[in-house]
Design an enzyme around this catalytic site. Structure first.
Site, mmCIF file in Angstrom:
data_model
loop_
_atom_site.group_PDB
_atom_site.id
_atom_site.type_symbol
_atom_site.label_atom_id
_atom_site.label_comp_id
_atom_site.label_asym_id
_atom_site.label_seq_id
_atom_site.Cartn_x
_atom_site.Cartn_y
_atom_site.Cartn_z
ATOM 1 N N ASP A 144 0.828 -1.210 0.000
ATOM 2 C CA ASP A 144 0.000 0.000 0.000
ATOM 3 C C ASP A 144 0.867 1.267 0.000
ATOM 4 O OD1 ASP A 144 0.997 0.108 2.585
ATOM 5 O OD2 ASP A 144 -0.936 -0.143 3.576
ATOM 6 N N GLU B 211 8.290 14.208 8.005
ATOM 7 C CA GLU B 211 7.341 13.164 7.580
ATOM 8 C C GLU B 211 6.281 12.968 8.654
ATOM 9 O OE1 GLU B 211 8.601 8.901 7.842
ATOM 10 O OE2 GLU B 211 8.347 8.990 5.661
ATOM 11 N N GLU C 70 3.794 0.925 2.068
ATOM 12 C CA GLU C 70 4.720 -0.135 1.700
ATOM 13 C C GLU C 70 4.573 -1.316 2.653
ATOM 14 O OE1 GLU C 70 8.290 2.713 1.547
ATOM 15 O OE2 GLU C 70 7.530 2.684 -0.505
HETATM 16 C C1 BGC Z 1 6.270 5.941 3.299
HETATM 17 C C2 BGC Z 1 5.902 6.036 1.841
HETATM 18 C C3 BGC Z 1 6.729 7.095 1.144
HETATM 19 C C4 BGC Z 1 8.211 6.909 1.423
HETATM 20 C C5 BGC Z 1 9.036 8.059 0.882
HETATM 21 C C6 BGC Z 1 7.764 5.737 3.420
HETATM 22 O O1 BGC Z 1 8.126 5.660 4.765
HETATM 23 O O2 BGC Z 1 5.591 4.860 3.912
HETATM 24 O O3 BGC Z 1 4.547 6.386 1.696
HETATM 25 O O4 BGC Z 1 6.485 7.023 -0.220
HETATM 26 O O5 BGC Z 1 8.418 6.832 2.796
HETATM 27 O O6 BGC Z 1 8.596 9.284 1.374
#
Ligand code: BGC
Length: 383
Positions: A168, A327, A171
């Protein structure tokens, strides 16, 4: 506890910094790095993050930057024409390749797979990049021809594979069919038709399969009147907000959209900070500013601009003193005991994360909190 509304000067400074980061960190190849510094992400561009970053750049007036990203997508995908053809043929022959032999979720800046192991089989980004491309071409009146071959390859790949379980947005859970992944695929199929990116027999097949994706989404993807995390689940995931806006796959005025937003608020949002899903343990399962922005876009589309503004203010409040957006933040953790384990493994949470800056821009522009035509905002870092 309500987050203080930011004054316009602070919003504009953060917007300037956001767009500067996006345009200056874009690589000469046109890729957007997910994060310039975070150990596990350095050197890679994700199709999912990149598509939403390009959409924000395009909306914010940095059209040239967005075009360079879509050119990078087109080159990266056409270089894989043989691989895609082999996947499609094997699938039609009844022997679909295993997940490791499908296309990756992230690429090096040169468009290669890279050498690190990753949870790569994710279909959402392949729909999302076509959706973002269609919006960009329309917004800026640009020519579709340079992208037709890459879009045709992408839809062939999705036509063959959309029913398959895969990882998803986070990931995770490769064994399930994820409802937000279906929404991204539906948005990509629809964009390929609406913007005449494909034609003939291929367009007829996409039209038929788009109807099938929508049937699955609105049937198996719904429980108790709201969208669910994966087919068979009863829970929600914050990525579902994207199906309402900006992807516009679920009518924002529908009872389904309203109920989904209501459950995302009740289950996943504390103050204005939105968690990915209940049970998240990544870095302790904190709150993601980019998800508050997706939820804000959904609220705004569904008519609650006031709540969208609160979510925007909360997202903005996560910026560090250097104006970098992370994030996630650890103000409210679902699994506090797991935080340190991830810090020991990968270092502190990714900061800046370009996708967070992108969603802040996208929602701020939508709400009229970020003006688009200020010269400092439309200057192009790499131009
Ligand atoms: C997230 C992803 C994202 C990636 C890069 C991962 O930790 O789960 O959704 O695409 O980081 O930002």
């Amino acid at each position: 506890m309500a987050t203080r509304a930011l004054d316009p000067g602070d919003v504009h400074r953060l917007a300037d910094h956001s767009l500067t980061l996006i345009t200056e960190l874009q690589t000469p190849e046109g890729a957007y790095p997910a994060s310039p510094t975070f150990s596990a992400y350095v050197g890679y561009c994700w199709l999912r993050d990149g598509a939403f970053i390009a959409d924000a750049a395009s909306t914010a007036g940095a059209a040239e930057s967005a075009t360079r990203f879509f050119d990078w997508c087109a080159r990266t995908l056409t270089a894989r024409a043989e691989q895609i053809d082999a996947i499609v043929r094997a699938t039609h022959a009844g022997t679909p390749p295993s997940g490791e032999h499908m296309l990756p979720a992230r690429f090096t800046f040169q468009g290669e797979d890279g050498t690190d192991d990753w949870w790569d089989f994710q279909l959402d980004g392949y729909g999302t990049w076509i959706w973002a491309l269609g919006e960009h071409l329309q917004r800026h009146g640009l020519e579709a021809d340079p992208y037709r071959e890459a879009v045709a390859l992408t839809v062939d790949y999705l036509l063959a594979s959309w029913q398959r379980p895969c990882y998803d947005w986070w990931e995770e859970h490769a064994e399930h069919v994820h409802v937000s992944t279906l929404a991204c695929i539906a948005a990509g199929f629809r964009a390929s038709l609406d913007h005449d990116l494909i034609s003939g027999e291929r367009a007829a097949r996409v039209e038929a399969e788009l109807a099938a994706v929508r049937t699955r989404l609105l049937g198996d993807g719904v429980r108790d009147g709201h969208l669910i995390k994966w087919v068979g689940s009863t829970a929600v995931d914050a990525s579902l907000a994207a199906a309402i806006a900006p992807l516009d796959v679920i009518d924002p005025a529908s009872p389904l959209a309203h109920r989904t937003i209501e459950v995302l608020e009740a289950h996943l949002t504390v103050d204005g900070g939105t968690h990915r899903y209940l049970g998240d343990t990544f870095f302790g399962g904190g709150q993601w500013p980019l998800l508050s922005c997706f939820l804000g876009l959904a609220h705004d589309a569904a008519g609650d601009e006031a709540r969208a503004n609160e979510l925007f203010d909360w997202a903005a409040s996560t910026a560090t003193s250097r104006l970098d957006m992370p994030e996630q933040v650890d103000h409210h953790l679902i699994a506090p005991g797991m935080r340190q384990e991830w810090i020991d493994r990968w270092g502190t949470a990714a900061t800046p994360l370009l996708w967070s800056h992108a969603m802040f821009l996208r929602l701020g522009i939508q709400l009229g909190r970020i003006p688009v035509h200020r010269p400092s905002v439309i200057s192009e870092g790499n131009a």
